[in-house]
Design an enzyme around this catalytic site. Sequence first.
Site, PDB file in Angstrom:
ATOM      1  N   HIS A 306       0.855  -1.186   0.000  1.00 11.15           N
ATOM      2  CA  HIS A 306       0.000   0.000   0.000  1.00 11.15           C
ATOM      3  C   HIS A 306       0.888   1.231   0.000  1.00 11.15           C
ATOM      4  CE1 HIS A 306      -3.145   2.834   1.182  1.00 11.15           C
ATOM      5  NE2 HIS A 306      -3.982   1.920   0.726  1.00 11.15           N
ATOM      6  N   ASP A 363      -7.934  -5.521   0.138  1.00 12.11           N
ATOM      7  CA  ASP A 363      -8.405  -6.340  -0.979  1.00 12.11           C
ATOM      8  C   ASP A 363      -7.982  -7.804  -0.880  1.00 12.11           C
ATOM      9  OD1 ASP A 363      -9.725  -4.283  -2.352  1.00 12.11           O
ATOM     10  OD2 ASP A 363      -7.821  -3.510  -3.076  1.00 12.11           O
TER      11      ASP A 363
HETATM   12  N1  CMC Z   1       4.172  -7.514  -4.721  1.00 15.01           N
HETATM   13  C1  CMC Z   1       5.506  -7.469  -4.895  1.00 15.01           C
HETATM   14  N2  CMC Z   1       6.271  -6.359  -4.768  1.00 15.01           N
HETATM   15  C2  CMC Z   1       5.623  -5.216  -4.459  1.00 15.01           C
HETATM   16  C3  CMC Z   1       4.229  -5.184  -4.257  1.00 15.01           C
HETATM   17  C4  CMC Z   1       3.503  -6.382  -4.394  1.00 15.01           C
HETATM   18  N3  CMC Z   1       2.175  -6.399  -4.208  1.00 15.01           N
HETATM   19  N4  CMC Z   1       3.854  -3.918  -3.962  1.00 15.01           N
HETATM   20  C5  CMC Z   1       4.969  -3.187  -3.980  1.00 15.01           C
HETATM   21  N5  CMC Z   1       6.051  -3.971  -4.276  1.00 15.01           N
HETATM   22  C6  CMC Z   1       7.437  -3.535  -4.330  1.00 15.01           C
HETATM   23  C7  CMC Z   1       7.737  -2.784  -5.622  1.00 15.01           C
HETATM   24  O1  CMC Z   1       8.198  -3.640  -6.639  1.00 15.01           O
HETATM   25  C8  CMC Z   1       8.763  -1.777  -5.175  1.00 15.01           C
HETATM   26  O2  CMC Z   1      10.000  -2.434  -5.131  1.00 15.01           O
HETATM   27  P1  CMC Z   1      11.367  -1.594  -5.438  1.00 15.01           P
HETATM   28  O3  CMC Z   1      11.444  -0.540  -4.373  1.00 15.01           O
HETATM   29  O4  CMC Z   1      12.440  -2.617  -5.328  1.00 15.01           O
HETATM   30  O5  CMC Z   1      11.208  -1.024  -6.804  1.00 15.01           O
HETATM   31  C9  CMC Z   1       8.370  -1.451  -3.740  1.00 15.01           C
HETATM   32  O6  CMC Z   1       7.643  -2.598  -3.268  1.00 15.01           O
HETATM   33  C10 CMC Z   1       7.488  -0.215  -3.606  1.00 15.01           C
HETATM   34  O7  CMC Z   1       6.388  -0.363  -4.514  1.00 15.01           O
HETATM   35  P2  CMC Z   1       5.769   0.843  -5.337  1.00 15.01           P
HETATM   36  O8  CMC Z   1       5.017   0.291  -6.497  1.00 15.01           O
HETATM   37  O9  CMC Z   1       6.817   1.867  -5.614  1.00 15.01           O
HETATM   38  O10 CMC Z   1       4.777   1.437  -4.240  1.00 15.01           O
HETATM   39  P3  CMC Z   1       3.500   2.315  -4.498  1.00 15.01           P
HETATM   40  O11 CMC Z   1       3.220   3.001  -3.226  1.00 15.01           O
HETATM   41  O12 CMC Z   1       3.681   3.153  -5.730  1.00 15.01           O
HETATM   42  O13 CMC Z   1       2.362   1.236  -4.842  1.00 15.01           O
HETATM   43  C11 CMC Z   1       0.582  -0.299  -4.633  1.00 15.01           C
HETATM   44  C12 CMC Z   1       1.395   0.820  -3.949  1.00 15.01           C
HETATM   45  C13 CMC Z   1      -0.643  -0.590  -3.782  1.00 15.01           C
HETATM   46  C14 CMC Z   1       0.112   0.176  -6.012  1.00 15.01           C
HETATM   47  C15 CMC Z   1       1.465  -1.560  -4.773  1.00 15.01           C
HETATM   48  O14 CMC Z   1       1.846  -2.031  -3.484  1.00 15.01           O
HETATM   49  C16 CMC Z   1       0.763  -2.659  -5.557  1.00 15.01           C
HETATM   50  O15 CMC Z   1       0.825  -2.670  -6.799  1.00 15.01           O
HETATM   51  N6  CMC Z   1       0.087  -3.638  -4.845  1.00 15.01           N
HETATM   52  C17 CMC Z   1      -0.694  -4.645  -5.516  1.00 15.01           C
HETATM   53  C18 CMC Z   1      -2.039  -4.071  -5.933  1.00 15.01           C
HETATM   54  C19 CMC Z   1      -2.976  -3.884  -4.742  1.00 15.01           C
HETATM   55  O16 CMC Z   1      -3.130  -4.749  -3.903  1.00 15.01           O
HETATM   56  N7  CMC Z   1      -3.638  -2.718  -4.716  1.00 15.01           N
HETATM   57  C20 CMC Z   1      -4.637  -2.392  -3.710  1.00 15.01           C
HETATM   58  C21 CMC Z   1      -4.194  -1.288  -2.806  1.00 15.01           C
HETATM   59  S1  CMC Z   1      -5.282  -1.105  -1.357  1.00 15.01           S
HETATM   60  C22 CMC Z   1      -6.840  -0.728  -1.977  1.00 15.01           C
HETATM   61  C23 CMC Z   1      -6.917   0.408  -2.911  1.00 15.01           C
HETATM   62  O17 CMC Z   1      -6.109   1.351  -2.899  1.00 15.01           O
HETATM   63  O18 CMC Z   1      -7.853   0.422  -3.704  1.00 15.01           O
END
Ligand code: CMC
Length: 428
Positions: A306, A363
């Site tokens: 998140h 989720d």
């Molecule tokens: N699985 C594997 N690695 C992950 C994941 C994951 N679910 N989420 C983040 N990472 C890693 C990512 O690869 C990155 O690694 P590095 O620093 O080495 O490049 C690091 O963690 C930070 O991730 P980010 O994408 O820069 O973080 P963000 O804050 O931009 O993204 C997120 C947040 C929710 C989009 C992301 O965690 C994600 O894609 N999760 C899966 C989708 C999900 O479950 N979304 C629902 C969120 S809660 C409900 C809502 O908002 O609607």
Amino acid sequence: MSDNQASLTAGGNTIDMPVKSGTIGPDVIDIRKLYGQTGMFTYDPGFTSTASCDSALTYIDGDEGVLLHRGYPIGQLAEHSSFMEVSYLLLNGELPSQKELSDFSRTITRHTMLHEQLATFYRGFRRDAHPMAIMCGVVGALSAFYHDSTDISDPQHRKISSHRLIAKMPTIAAMAYKYSVGQPFVYPDNKLSYTGNFLKMTFGVPAEEYEVVPAVEKAMDRIFTLHADHEQNASTSTVRLAGSSGANPFACIAAGIACLWGPAHGGANEAALNMLKEIGTPDKIQHYIDRAKDKNDPFRLMGFGHRVYKNYDPRATVMQSTVREVFAALNVQDPLFETALRLEEIALSDPYFAEKKLFPNVDFYSGIILSAIGFPTTMFTVLFALARTVGWVAQWNEMISDPGQKIGRPRQLYTGPTARDYVPLSER
Ligand code: CMC
């Protein structure tokens, strides 16, 4: 609020900027005069360090896993309150008295029917249309049906359109489902609760009596409560940005629904259950964990991680216990729940997830409950949209009521060609 100063040295100048404090949470540096004083913008794609507005609705402490609506912890609201009461709280700022709650519920109930002509609107969609596509279209179309509540400068209009959106969303969502399975639309039954009515419109058929199962109604209501609002997330920011131009609320909420659909946001509940189905049995988990950690593989654990929570999402905690309640009430089991629990356990003990502070989010478990209740995966994000509508309208109202409100207009770091002369087609 106490105001301090921060100073910044840029381009040889040092400028002072006010630091503003909220009631809790990090202070913010007010950079509104930065461009005028330095000729520079701030650069923050993804808004990882940018507060876009003042808001008194919802507070999240991502490190501690805290979520408060108007100060009340989500765990307490999920346990003791109801979606109608939380809706009132978000819209009005305080918990309602008994009379205020029954008046509010009655008002919402009175708006549950849709203009009859909207039923024909559905028939323009293919039967296999994703229900989120239908939601974007039908909610946007509401502005063509309810002209009498689209004067956003009139607080009474804003109130009526907010009530209409909250009240009609279950009807619209249930109709999207009915259309996809080829069953007749079921009209609202105002004897029932907000959530009971939604269950009847979704799973009832005109040929038979529909009995709302109280435990399912309670679980569904709690799921709505857990999704009611979540600060300045992508879809809420979309609603605010759309609304900042003065667009009508129906159009703004349609924009929010479009944003919510993506798998990084509300679409993650559908993606999480599809992922669990693909993993299938616990023995395959390690393979998917390895894929999630592999930088060359785009696969991510859906329902994990998140932007704000760097700890367990407090909504996921409630969701996990609700799975057990629903299974007990319906006397069902789902082996995917065991897979999910094991996946969580393995991921949380893996240094990759620990270092990046990736925990289950709202989720991760919701799909298992919704599936047990009988919803197809394509409806999951629709249910999220239904519940989040109250947060969207409350945030939109808060923005429009602010006398200092301005159109949202970010700037950019331009990386394209500099000025050059047009070359006639014959010379290219
Ligand atoms: N699985 C594997 N690695 C992950 C994941 C994951 N679910 N989420 C983040 N990472 C890693 C990512 O690869 C990155 O690694 P590095 O620093 O080495 O490049 C690091 O963690 C930070 O991730 P980010 O994408 O820069 O973080 P963000 O804050 O931009 O993204 C997120 C947040 C929710 C989009 C992301 O965690 C994600 O894609 N999760 C899966 C989708 C999900 O479950 N979304 C629902 C969120 S809660 C409900 C809502 O908002 O609607």
